[in-house]
Design an enzyme around this catalytic site. Sequence first.
Site, PDB file in Angstrom:
ATOM      1  N   ARG A  48       4.185  13.726 -30.225  1.00  0.00           N
ATOM      2  CA  ARG A  48       3.126  13.939 -29.227  1.00  0.00           C
ATOM      3  C   ARG A  48       3.666  13.901 -27.807  1.00  0.00           C
ATOM      4  NH1 ARG A  48      -1.653  10.248 -31.375  1.00  0.00           N
ATOM      5  NH2 ARG A  48       0.050   8.795 -31.179  1.00  0.00           N
ATOM      6  N   LYS A 145       8.733   6.437 -46.946  1.00  0.00           N
ATOM      7  CA  LYS A 145       7.791   5.442 -47.459  1.00  0.00           C
ATOM      8  C   LYS A 145       7.096   4.767 -46.280  1.00  0.00           C
ATOM      9  CE  LYS A 145       8.748   1.638 -46.551  1.00  0.00           C
ATOM     10  NZ  LYS A 145       9.008   0.822 -45.336  1.00  0.00           N
ATOM     11  N   GLU A 213      14.287 -10.798 -42.915  1.00  0.00           N
ATOM     12  CA  GLU A 213      14.794 -10.355 -41.614  1.00  0.00           C
ATOM     13  C   GLU A 213      14.398 -11.400 -40.598  1.00  0.00           C
ATOM     14  OE1 GLU A 213      14.456  -5.672 -41.235  1.00  0.00           O
ATOM     15  OE2 GLU A 213      12.619  -6.535 -42.011  1.00  0.00           O
ATOM     16  N   ASP A 232       5.129  -2.844 -46.747  1.00  0.00           N
ATOM     17  CA  ASP A 232       6.282  -2.388 -45.965  1.00  0.00           C
ATOM     18  C   ASP A 232       7.578  -2.421 -46.779  1.00  0.00           C
ATOM     19  OD1 ASP A 232       7.666  -1.508 -43.654  1.00  0.00           O
ATOM     20  OD2 ASP A 232       8.236  -3.564 -43.163  1.00  0.00           O
ATOM     21  N   HIS A 237      11.105  -0.927 -51.253  1.00  0.00           N
ATOM     22  CA  HIS A 237      12.523  -1.316 -51.282  1.00  0.00           C
ATOM     23  C   HIS A 237      12.834  -2.369 -52.357  1.00  0.00           C
ATOM     24  CE1 HIS A 237      12.646   0.948 -47.708  1.00  0.00           C
ATOM     25  NE2 HIS A 237      12.439   0.002 -46.829  1.00  0.00           N
TER      26      HIS A 237
END
Length: 489
Positions: A48, A145, A213, A232, A237
């Site tokens: 955008r 994903k 993380e 997420d 994963h």
Amino acid sequence: MKPIKHPLTLFLIGATGDLAKKKILKALYTLHQEGLLPEIFNLVGNSRKVMTHHEFEQFVYSVVQPKDESEWKKFAKSLYYLPGDVDHRQTFEQIRSLHESFATCGNHLWYVATLPSLYIQTVRHIQAARMGKAPCGWTKIMLEKPFGTDVASAHELDEALTSVFKEDQIFRIDHFLAKETVQNLLVFRFANGIFEHLWHRNFIDNIQVTASENLGIDGREIFYDQTGTIRDVIQNHVLQMLAVTLMDEPKSLQAQDVRQKRHEVLANLRPFELDQIDRDVKFGQYIAGKVNGNIVRGFLEENHIEPHSQTETAAALRCFVDSDRWRNVPIYIRAGKRLESTVTEISIQFKEPPNAMFSELDRVQRGNVLTLRIQPNEGVVVRLKVKKPGLHLQLNEVPMQFGYRNEFQMGLVEAYVKLIYDAVQGDPTLFPRSDGIESSWHFVQPLLDYKMRAKFRPEAYKAGSWGPSSFTQLIKQDKRQWIQPSVEM
Ligand code: BG6
């Protein structure tokens, strides 16, 4: 890797977004540096943000930070940019006109790296603008994903995709499958004769996956608040890594054999009953704390986060795979943001030997642990028991390890480089199959439903810790404990 031969135009939707900046543009530049892109290559960026071709070129320059100016100049010639909203069909009409102005004819690769909620419109507009089929060559589409946000939307997305593209034109990305260390799992398990016969419920006590993380959600607040840890990283994963860790030996390395075996693991995940979730799944949300010595704010204080958001920023769960090989072996998973450290690893804890000879001398009191360190400090560690030197018989646990950095004097290939290359070459081995994705959504759907309950509230944990105390309780109730991430390699 052989250079790609045929002319290629890559349409990158979401070209200025987080993923493009962190991974995709760098991967494309690596392919260019390695001489793997075709001689005739165009990259058409769209987002955008209003920019000219030249400004886009400067943007890409700042992202890839080229060392060699003459190499960069060759790459820069292939860059084009068109601003526009993917909600508007006109954007795709403009992309088509721009493309028609190129004096080349070749293959088309759409790379959709926008917010997942925009995928369906994007696909429909690609078709409406008659860009679903290249006039002379193939057209493929790569998507990131998460594919949908739950079972129903994943299904809807799949219908939209398959109404425009055939299955062999669709490349659904889960970049963990292409990490060197995840690719190595297949080699490690099946090219060595010493592990495979032990890879079985008779010898394995439990399996633990940590995908933590210490980073927060900088720059991705809106996405993350809509997404949470389950969607997420766990639905994709973590489950894909588990599939490679637990799958049976494929007949061959052919894509259909490898993908089928991965799929069987996902299809055998034991569904959660709603009344078990309290016991088997824990949700956390970080509050202010310390990460790497710096004070960081809590999730609810981050920019653009709803003040009463109930999004989980970490989760821990216990699950099972109901196959002959894995029945009743508990699998413990913990994942999330702002946890103590950034580490992804899979630990296989073997059963203790049946003899009781050393039981009084063994301070560790658990079987051997084999840890597959996915990242960072990639490698493999086996914890063995040995006699501590001395006059008395004492047992010590010691690591026996292999580290990529010590062993190979070369960097690891970045997953996105491999994925873009494989998609162009038409090799789907490292891409999840749609039925596997669907099984993964079915597996997490009860957790998503549970989160919708009025009383649901994730538990607070301090940023920089290993999550709320319930994460420890989850495994302690089975008289086990989390295996701490393996020593530095
Ligand atoms: C992404 C997640 O898919 O994977 C991120 O959306 C996560 O939240 C990232 O940080 C981890 O990937 P990598 O390759 O940087 O470890």
